[in-house]
Design an enzyme around this catalytic site. Sequence first.
Site, PDB file in Angstrom:
ATOM      1  N   GLY A 188     -19.922  15.071 -47.578  1.00 30.80           N
ATOM      2  CA  GLY A 188     -20.969  15.893 -47.396  1.00 30.80           C
ATOM      3  C   GLY A 188     -20.644  17.453 -47.536  1.00 30.80           C
ATOM      4  NE  ARG A 319     -51.413   2.317 -28.843  1.00 29.69           N
ATOM      5  CZ  ARG A 319     -50.811   1.281 -29.522  1.00 29.69           C
ATOM      6  NH1 ARG A 319     -49.402   1.035 -29.227  1.00 29.69           N
ATOM      7  NH2 ARG A 319     -51.409   0.403 -30.214  1.00 29.69           N
ATOM      8  CD  GLU A 433     -15.747  10.310 -40.060  1.00 27.02           C
ATOM      9  OE1 GLU A 433     -14.644  10.096 -39.888  1.00 27.02           O
ATOM     10  OE2 GLU A 433     -16.212  10.747 -41.063  1.00 27.02           O
TER      11      GLU A 433
END
Length: 682
Positions: A188, A319, A433
């Site tokens: 990264g 909902r 990792e």
Amino acid sequence: MAAVKPQHDVNEQTGMDMANARATATIGLENVRDFLHHGREEWLARSRIVGILENDPVFDKSQRDFMSRTERYERGLALTNRIYELQTIHNWSDQETRVAIAVLDEQLSIGLHNVAFQPVFMLQGGPTLVKKYGHLIATRAIFGCYLQTELGHGTNVSRLETTATFIPESQEFEIHSPTLTSSKWWIGALGKTATHGVVQAKLILGGKDIGPHLFFVQLRSMKDHKVLPNIIIGDIGPKAVAGFAPTDNGFARFNHVRIPKENMLSGFAQVTEDGRYLQPPHAKLSYGGMLYIRANMVTGGGWLIAKAATVAIRYATVRRQGERGPDGLEKQIISYPSVYYRLLPILSRAYMFIQLGRTLTKAFDTMAIRLKQGDTSLLAEMHATTSGLKVYVSSNGVQDIETARRAMGGHGYSAFAGLGRLYADYLPSVTYEGDNFVLDQQVVRAALKSYRGLFSSKPPAVTSLSPSSHYLRFLINPPTVPSSFSDQDWKNPATSILLLELRAALIVNELAQNAETPDASVNQRVSKAVTEAFVAAEVGGMIQSLSKMPERDRVAVTKVFLLYLLTTVEGGLADLLSFGVIRPTTSAVPKDPTRSVRLSIKHLCEELLPEVIGLTDAFGFTDWDLDSALGVYNGKVYEALWDRAQGEPLNQTEVPAAYKASIKPILERGQRQASALATSKL
């Protein structure tokens, strides 16, 4: 004929349903929120920072779902730059700045500098190196990355191929990538951003491989950002399901790159001028960076799961689908067991991981201080604990986010629901990792070591057990387990804790007795059982720590933690039945001896339902935090979804650009063929 008016406005109903659910909650929102944020001061600090960010146009999220990957990368750096501008403007402390970065739901390249590069450098760098570069790293005058994983090796650090050969004549190390597979990969911030890196490489002394060590290497020019000679660097390309888009995960190859001898991170291991090796006090000290990241993954995973729980529970509250309820309307789906059984355990894990992560981070900080003093006594315990918890939190997190998304039905698949983005960004956590299935082996090794250590002394010394292996005491002093469990038994957290610890002890004992002929899944089963035993004991401590809370809040949060324990017991029933801890009835027609725990889970969920909106509000997320049309605070999800769809770039023109190039030719070809077909039938 006049149009038939609907009996009620569904969109307005969603707002009323959310308001009613919020009014039903009896918990003291501020008390629970302060508990989750470790005090009022931390909550207020976060709230102030979020207020600044959500009102700053740089942090607007409305267009990011429509951006290309390059645009997301550039946006990520713009956000990073603005954060540090705001640090100066508002005189933020380093901690406040870390909070500002943490609240951004973007996978920024600076995250690798802060979490992997800087902590490793400061923990393991020698005094001379830290003095020379420490202040530059702290102020981001240089931008760093952590180069460990390679194209051909990841979790197996000992087999990394990159070499660092000591040259006594020039007092230098030569960093080299001898093969294609030795290329650093997945790093990264390496692809386009980092100027320097900490490189994990095999130390070569006099032709002998000493094993992996860390080296500080400059990667790019500080004048024009060009890659330095004899290094090849690039971006590895887009990731699965478009995750981690803002991060430039990169590759690097080194062609005999020379660095000064002082650039070896020699806080523990050292090389003398004449090439002698001074070994570290512990063989795994160089893994400190991974331990730091794993320790922080628990808290981060907890807050991510909290977002998924908040969005899904809010949407399930407003909902309405299916059968009619007492009010004549379709029932709120949160009232269906098939929904609340999926969502409330997710809420319980979020609460648990947030608290557990705080404990683990403190433990790591304590270990780091002791390491600086040459005390390695906590390293093995931290390695075992973080390995197990990394597996546990990432596996649960990936599953929980996807479960929450599915529980929202079709609309959950929309990018505007927000959970698809969370899932894509969190998905790699199960392999970075350390691949989870490989890390399970680390947990098993530690468990067997504790087991053998316990029985190596005569009589076995239970007092020698570490916190992560304390469950083994039950092999020496077996507990009394009732023949059956009542609802009252399950209301006592001690019941679940005992069963989870006993299960771990028995499964480790079983492995030890059959170590020469293990079955295929034993590592995963043992690792899960051992980790859940450790977590259960920690949850027991969390429940005890609630004593200072007002009773109504203490009762509600205790139920949340109890739900975690009960659903964990349910997940371990196969082991508990296998070992006869929970026993079938002896009647002519056998009855399910596990029914009582499932009924207790059902009753506990029903008791928590009136509080769930309050319990999710206590996380303190704003609509900007969640960036979800289905998780909006006011409950008007359909209105929010409609509004978000209007921003789709395809909707900005009535006739799409593809009409002339593709749609029109398709239609005209079809019309000609249809005409010809009609003529042929005459």
